[in-house]
Design an enzyme around this catalytic site. Structure first.
Site, PDB file in Angstrom:
ATOM      1  CG  HIS A 184      -0.894   0.041   9.770  1.00 13.06           C
ATOM      2  ND1 HIS A 184      -1.232   0.191   8.285  1.00 13.06           N
ATOM      3  CD2 HIS A 184       0.245   0.569   9.820  1.00 13.06           C
ATOM      4  CE1 HIS A 184      -0.055   0.824   7.892  1.00 13.06           C
ATOM      5  NE2 HIS A 184       0.722   1.154   8.827  1.00 13.06           N
ATOM      6  CD  GLU A 185       1.849   0.704  13.279  1.00 17.29           C
ATOM      7  OE1 GLU A 185       3.218   0.274  12.829  1.00 17.29           O
ATOM      8  OE2 GLU A 185       1.480   1.902  12.780  1.00 17.29           O
ATOM      9  CG  HIS A 214       4.773  -1.995   9.857  1.00 18.12           C
ATOM     10  ND1 HIS A 214       5.259  -1.612   8.955  1.00 18.12           N
ATOM     11  CD2 HIS A 214       3.750  -0.683  10.164  1.00 18.12           C
ATOM     12  CE1 HIS A 214       4.881  -0.793   7.921  1.00 18.12           C
ATOM     13  NE2 HIS A 214       3.889  -0.092   8.812  1.00 18.12           N
ATOM     14  CD  GLU A 218       2.474   1.781   5.271  1.00 18.69           C
ATOM     15  OE1 GLU A 218       3.273   1.715   6.140  1.00 18.69           O
ATOM     16  OE2 GLU A 218       1.354   2.099   5.422  1.00 18.69           O
TER      17      GLU A 218
END
EC number: 3.4.17.19
Lengths: 500, 500
Positions: free
Chosen positions: A264-265, A268, A294
């Site tokens: 997820h990160e 980003h 996001e």
């Protein structure tokens, strides 16, 4: 061709903005340090430092002659890109000019002080110690919204700090639709007799998990020359196109948790790293906003990291790091990565379906808090009641309930909806990328991520703030923003998994 | 009693200064991060961020109405402490107001760019790649000095950035005396037949060394709630009274090197942590200057960490971390910690005697560079010739010669003399502390450092910038600054060690 006067007015404006942008990204380094490296005793100085930086960047943005500088640039003969730069600076200026510098400094100071209070309250499961400073933050943010536009509901105004272009009505429409369509789907999943594989029950050493998180970042193509991985109690990513860092956390009982949060990160960070180097310090070198950010984290987390081809690719790495997994199949791992836990209380550990109920709940509570319809002291009760209503579960502690997220200690009210908007947008973007790339599933299964990176960089990252959110979505996908793709994806994926 | 007008003028001035001080300490966090945490690719953004912060703090210091604010405060009825605050802000203002903001930004930007160039040049032993940017930095700092006071030699002006009150003439007098008295002493040591024990020859695991460095910090009383230990290629300490960090580095062939550098940086951190909490952001909450800072690091490194009682206390910890040292005595360890290596090329690894020759050499070279008497291209040759002249050794590489120190890449010309001044002052302060404390040797041997910490905090740390350097020394020791105590200490200690 632009005239000399045009160039001067535009360049002068951009130069001012670059100073502000650099002070803000310097403040980002201080935040990263505070959450990852700083000893606890450092809080008083760090609060004062962050407050000084945010007051200074605010003052620079609202300097007396800024209105004149903006008007000079606006009346000049600008390229499309230049016009976008001026539009974005104007938007920030119009908001900031209405907010007194003292209030900005007070908000910054209070959020710095709130962070350790929240940490302690969460560790001690003691909402009462967090409540007073949460109340202060709500008062400050209401006052802030009131300065910007007292004619509109404060929550609507605050939301635009995180997503300035889609509008709260769109957010509400999307969240309503998610609730309407997902609640029955989640019910059906709950009633399904299908037994989802549980290959990752047991204990998994944190150091080996960290090595596996690094494997995942290697596999997906993280640029270590411009990044690093650390642990933080609440995973986040921060930085610039030259230095975009990832944090994660490790739970020895839940190896998939660290892995999905890392991916997820990574999403980003990939967005940040895809911003153009030569536009550093300009709105064209800054990310669009939180919804789009996001969408990138969710695309990598859900559409890549929770896909069947990814698990065909990645399971061998997991087996290298942990013993006792010889009999696990890629299908088992895929199932485990997509299990809908009917007892999960934690947003960041939620599957793709129940996740949105966590957001709907926060959205409803924080809006009511800001609008004055809910008292801070009632939050734990209301939180638990809503968890019961939407997901049929009830937290036993506030640490697992209303104290689980860092956002409110940051004074970030209006932030949560962007998580659902981003997830929905991820599906729409992934659909377009999939259509444009020859065989994306094959690529993923063979560890070839270049085409996907290229598509995302070309269609999303490289634009910075060139387009507004609706225009960016239209440019990238040929369509207006829609929840259709996400709902199709969710229905098909979970229908197949749970034999609905 | 101060009148209301007095309070207003003073408070207004202090409030401005607090903003500036916070921006500067924020910049300190960015520097720490750059040297300890930042991925290499981050340099362009970090350069721009640091440049923005230094330009902004400069602009705030020289704002148009600052002269008026200073005059209002100066003409008010101030306490001694308030007068000291105003004196320090005036001093900074008078220097800064003469330097254009653009030049400040350019210096900051260039030093940020120079850091990776120096690192690479040192790693590759290639002075030629560092020479052009060193030349740029010399030009910029000459220009800077010229703006401040074109009537005086530029090196004298630059020196006052690091030690504003003792004067370059004092520095030169002290350095001359050190050279005159130490060169014959070093010669005598070289001719001595005494065999100094070598108990720490061999290989020492870096992780165990790190654990030992933490033991040393525990033993000496480092406040981990307000600090941390990391590794950096060039050890340093930085921070505020709330968060003062230590860095060190580990060489598996030289366990004493990491240990002494850790104790050295601990001394710096202890000074910073001893500054009064409630004066944070004011000159009264900031350290006096580099000479005094270095006196604290040297006091702990040399007078504590290289003493016989310390080794009686600490050797058991070393034996716990490393096997094969059973037969080593405290006397052996003490000797090893004080060995004068006749082939050591590296300043930070030097003993208490030869150290000053490393400083004299740098002082002579950097002064000649700044004054235009030496060309950058000649530095390696001159460096090596002077090493030969003063210490009878010649570096085989520039990495072990003129590229060993980070300072010039920071644009810090005039910094080096403060190292010798600090070492000399350390001896003077230690003598006073020793006279005031019942039995300091006994305290050290039994691991009791409270009395020494208290004496230093009371007589040095807690004053911040309350006194000028000469006044601080007079207040703490009852005497003017003198090299007598250092030379007595050195003669007695090395005379006994080498049977002279």
């Amino acid at each position: 061709m632009a005239s000399d006067a045009t160039v001067d007015a535009y360049d002068e404006l951009l130069e001012r903005y670059e100073r502000i942008s650099n002070i803000q990204s310097a403040a980002g380094v201080l935040s990263w340090d505070q959450e990852v490296m700083m000893p606890d005793g450092g809080t008083p100085a760090r609060s004062a430092q962050r407050s000084a930086l945010s007051a200074t960047s605010h003052e620079l943005l609202v300097e007396e002659d800024m209105e004149g500088a903006l008007e000079a640039a606006e009346s000049a003969d600008l390229s499309g890109e230049q016009a976008a730069v001026v539009r974005e600076i104007r938007r920030q200026y119009d908001r900031a000019a209405r907010v007194p510098t003292d209030l900005v400094a007070e908000i910054s100071q209070t959020t710095s002080e709130a962070l350790p209070v929240w940490k302690e309250a969460k560790a001690e499961d003691d909402f009462e110690t967090f409540a007073p400073i949460l109340e202060d933050l709500l008062d400050l943010k209401r006052e802030y919204a009131d300065h910007i536009d007292s004619s509109r509901p404060p929550y609507e105004v605050l939301f635009e700090d995180y997503e300035p272009y889609l509008g709260l009505d769109t957010a509400e429409r999307i969240l309503d639709r998610l609730r309407e369509e997902l609640v029955p789907l989640i019910d059906e999943v709950g009633e399904s007799d299908v037994e989802i594989a549980r290959p990752f029950d047991g204990t998994f050493d944190a150091d080996a998990q960290e090595a596996l998180a690094r494997d995942a970042l290697d596999t997906l193509g993280y640029d270590w020359e411009r990044g690093r991985l650390d642990t933080a109690p609440h995973p986040f990513s921060t930085g610039t196109q030259f230095d975009a860092r990832v944090t994660t956390r490790f739970d020895e009982e839940d190896p998939l948790g660290a892995l999905t949060s890392t991916i997820h990160e990574f999403g980003h960070a990939t967005y940040t790293l895809g911003l153009p180097d030569d536009e550093y310090g300009s709105p064209l070198g800054e990310s669009r906003n939180l919804s789009v950010h996001e969408s990138q984290s969710r695309l990598w987390e859900n559409h890549v990291g929770r896909s069947q081809p990814f698990w065909s690719l990645f399971l061998p790495k997991v087996k290298e790091r942990f013993s006792g997994l010889d009999d696990v199949t890629a299908r088992d791992a895929y199932e485990a990565a997509n299990r809908v836990y009917d007892d999960n209380l934690i947003r960041v550990e939620a599957d793709e379906l129940t996740y949105h109920m966590h957001i709907v709940l926060r959205f409803e509570i924080e809006r009511a808090l800001i609008e004055g319809d809910l008292d801070v002291r009632e939050v734990p009760q209301v939180w638990n009641d809503k968890m019961d209503e939407y997901l049929g579960i009830r937290p036993e502690t506030d640490a697992d309930g209303c104290l689980q997220d860092i956002h409110w200690s940051h004074g970030s009210f209006g932030y949560f909806p962007t998580y659902s908007l981003g997830s929905v947008l991820a599906a729409q973007l992934y659909e377009s990328a999939d259509a444009a790339i020859d065989d994306l599933d094959d690529d993923i299964e063979s560890g070839e991520f270049d085409a996907l990176h290229d598509w995302l960089t070309t269609n999303v990252h490289s634009h910075g703030q060139r387009y507004t959110t609706p225009d960016l979505i239209e440019e990238a996908t040929g369509e207006a923003f829609t929840a259709d793709y996400f709902l199709d994806h969710a229905t098909a994926k979970y229908g197949a998994l749970y034999d609905l």
